[in-house]
Design an enzyme around this catalytic site. Structure first.
Site, short mmCIF file in Angstrom:
data_model
loop_
_atom_site.label_atom_id
_atom_site.label_comp_id
_atom_site.label_asym_id
_atom_site.label_seq_id
_atom_site.Cartn_x
_atom_site.Cartn_y
_atom_site.Cartn_z
N GLY A 1 0.73 -1.23 0.31
CA GLY A 1 0.12 -0.33 -0.09
C GLY A 1 0.87 1.24 -0.07
N CYS B 1 -12.72 -4.44 5.48
CA CYS B 1 -14.85 -4.56 5.13
C CYS B 1 -15.35 -5.08 4.66
CB CYS B 1 -15.02 -2.74 5.64
SG CYS B 1 -14.21 -2.68 6.53
N LYS C 1 -14.37 -6.19 0.95
CA LYS C 1 -14.73 -5.59 -0.21
C LYS C 1 -14.30 -6.83 -1.14
CE LYS C 1 -12.26 -1.92 -1.64
NZ LYS C 1 -11.18 -2.10 -1.95
N SER D 1 -14.42 -9.81 -0.64
CA SER D 1 -14.20 -11.54 -0.64
C SER D 1 -16.17 -10.63 -0.94
CB SER D 1 -14.89 -11.97 1.35
OG SER D 1 -16.24 -10.19 1.58
N ALA E 1 -1.67 -9.58 6.59
CA ALA E 1 -0.82 -10.31 4.89
C ALA E 1 -1.72 -11.02 4.40
CB ALA E 1 -0.73 -12.16 5.75
#
Ligand code: SPV
Ligand code: MN
Length: 613
Positions: A213, A263, A265, A267, A377
């Site tokens: 990131g 949160c 996203k 899945s 991870a």
């Protein structure tokens, strides 16, 4: 630089690119420069280099490699990420800025000679499908074979696109160096970790960090540059998934969805029975009276924690089959097998993880127990490996967006799914008012409720108010307006128990798909349109083969008036401390407050769906 590499650069015929590469070769002083022309041989070279350099090592499954970052380099570093603006102008709360000239000077001194004895990779990519109005060419410089390898998996190759565009290309540019490494090949100088986004130069600098990131330029660093470009040009850059939801009679409706990190996203994008187009970043444009969207990426940098064969069968399969996969910060055994937290598989008594040698019960210097794998991870993999990939991913025209969904980690306020009363209402109350409890995706304390408009606050490079105004304006005058929904997967009861199962979102998406075509009715609540019990009962039975009780429905869809009012007050106060906030936002908040006060005067603080119908 070898004659082959310089010829590759010169063939692009872009002074902009040539000057950029020359400037940072001179400053960073690498021992050699490798210019990729996006050929299969180039991709292979990078894969092998990552192993030869010791940045990655091979695992027992063919094609899989592992990578570690420093113990303290496991998430996005908000504190040291700054948007560079002249004079360090204030862009408002939530956006860290730095003085452009001062910071570039500091960065130049950090980069000075930083690649001595190392290899610089120069690689070219295209954000979005090739040959599309959405697309943005990108050039990345880095000394990290792991970063290039990740980008080769996650993004479309762009050398041909640079050749095609030549001097006309307006690329985003990225300079990254991991700096000095320790014996584990992880960053040594984290105190000098800096991520600077230069808006004027459309260039991002990232140094002394490896976490994706912070280091993978095309991901969250390009997102910040694209937000400015989009604002200037009248389109949207969003922290959103793109997916196709299958409706009745072979119909497929495309959704985009914004969720903060960790949160749900990915899945959601991977929902069983539906089609994935993208799981993290979307560009949205107005085309011929409707909204169209593309996934700017072609891979997934997904969270591995919690992935188990029952809930995530598609991801589980990819993680257990041969193929190009990078696993970062998981537990690796001597035999090259991997383990992670929440997989349902018992970890072995020893291995290596992001803390070095690991054993059950190992504690860090603060006495905190170190889990098998870090909560943040990740696995890095191309979407090509997924059987649920929608081939429209490469369509230069993108997909027509039927609906937009906003969701956060919210334990006590919003119902599991709700449709907005219209575009402006949805943008404001579900998008701009989004709050979410913090997670391990960013460094710092977890579980603190934070304001996070459109789940995009971490990446905003323009004032929040202006961004909200752009979003409201984007929907005006469209012939086919997407519907807007709010979802909440994390609602709990007073005892702290989650009110929904992980798989319930499959039902919410089927319901939203039906609503997008007005195929089912609703309850008009003060905060939006809620599902009717018989529709959900039928969908739970059809989709999940489960009974859905009236009791569960009433608990989940009870309007928590006190919490909703408190949220409006909180968010309104936050906006009042900002500039450029559109008046429309306050109007919508005011109207919603009046509706909530009205329902409270009649039914009290907790209102059942049946009382609203
Ligand atoms: C997120 O945290 O939202 C991610 C991973 O998608 S990162 O690259 O860290 O942004
Ligand atoms: Mn993300």
């Amino acid at each position: 630089m070898s004659p082959r590499d310089s010829a590759r650069l010169e063939a692009i015929r872009s002074n902009n690119v040539l000057k950029f590469v020359a400037e940072y070769v001179e400053l960073c002083n690498p021992a050699s420069v490798y210019v990729s022309a996006s050929t299969p041989k180039d991709l292979e070279f990078v894969r092998d280099a990552a192993v030869a350099d010791g940045e990655e090592f091979r695992l027992s499954i063919s094609g899989h490699t592992a990578h570690f970052e420093s113990y303290y380099d496991q998430g996005r570093d908000r504190e040291h990420t700054q948007i560079l603006v002249p004079g360090g102008a204030n862009l408002g709360p939530g956006i860290r800025t730095g003085d452009r000239l001062e910071r570039i000077k500091e960065m130049r001194s950090l980069l000075n000679g930083i690649m001595a004895g190392r290899r610089m990779f120069v690689s070219f990519y295209c954000l979005g499908p090739i040959g599309s109005v959405f697309s943005i060419p990108c050039v990345q410089l880095t000394d990290s074979s792991y970063v290039v390898h990740s980008e080769n998996i996650l993004y479309r190759q762009g050398y041909e696109e640079f050749l095609r565009q030549g001097a006309a290309a307006k690329p985003f540019k990225f300079v990254h160096s991991e700096g000095e490494l320790d014996e584990r090949k992880t960053c040594k100088n984290l105190d000098k970790r800096r991520i600077y986004i230069d808006l004027d130069g459309e260039t991002v600098y990232s140094v002394n960090t490896q976490y994706g990131g912070n280091s993978i330029g095309l991901k969250k660093l390009a997102l910040r540059l694209a937000i400015v470009r989009a604002s200037k040009e009248g389109w949207l850059t969003e922290h959103m998934l793109v997916m196709g939801v299958n409706g009745p009679g072979g119909r497929r409706t495309y959704f985009t969805g914004a969720f903060p990190s960790m949160c749900g996203k990915t899945s959601t994008a991977m929902l069983e029975g539906e089609r994935i187009v993208g799981d993290d970043i979307a560009y949205l444009r107005r085309v011929d009276g409707c909204v169209r969207a593309v996934n700017v990426e072609k891979g997934v940098f997904g969270i591995i924690q919690g992935i188990n064969p029952k809930d995530d069968s598609l991801q589980w399969k990819v993680l257990h089959s041969p193929g190009e996969v990078i696993l970062s910060n998981v537990l690796v055994t001597r035999d090259g097998d991997i383990f992670w937290d929440g997989s349902g598989v018992r970890p072995p008594p020893a291995g290596k993880n992001y803390s070095g040698d690991w054993w059950p019960g190992k504690k860090d210097e603060k006495g905190k127990e170190i889990p098998v794998s870090h909560l943040n991870a990740r696995f890095t993999v191309s979407l090509d490996l997924f059987s649920n990939l929608d081939p429209v991913i490469d369509d230069p025209a993108g997909v027509e967006v039927g609906a937009i969904v906003y969701g956060g980690r919210d334990s006590d306020t919003c119902v599991p799914v709700e449709e907005s009363l219209g575009w402006d209402h949805g943008i404001v109350t579900f998008g701009a008012c989004l709050e979410s409890e913090t997670t391990a995706a960013t460094l710092g304390k977890e579980g603190v409720r934070e304001f996070n408009p459109m789940s995009n606050l971490d990446f905003l490079s323009i004032p929040v108010g202006r961004y909200v105004e752009d979003n409201i304006g984007f929907g005006q005058g469209l012939e086919r307006l997407p519907k807007i929904f709010g979802v909440n997967y994390f609602l709990r009861n007073k005892e702290g128990k989650f009110l929904n199962d992980k798989t319930d979102k499959r039902v919410w998406f089927k319901w939203m798909e039906l609503r997008t075509h007005d195929d089912v009715g609703v309850i008009e609540a003060p905060t939006g349109r809620m599902p009717l019990y018989p529709d959900l009962r039928r969908l739970f039975s059809d989709v999940l083969g489960r009974e859905y009780t009236l009791e569960a429905y009433e608990e989940q869809f009870m309007l928590r008036v006190a919490e909703r009012l408190a949220k409006l007050d909180r968010v309104e106060r936050t906006f009042m401390g900002m500039n450029h906030v559109p008046v429309r936002l306050y109007e919508i908040i005011g109207e919603q407050r009046a509706r909530l006060l009205d329902v409270r005067s009649r039914h009290g603080d907790y209102v059942k769906p049946s009382q609203m119908s």
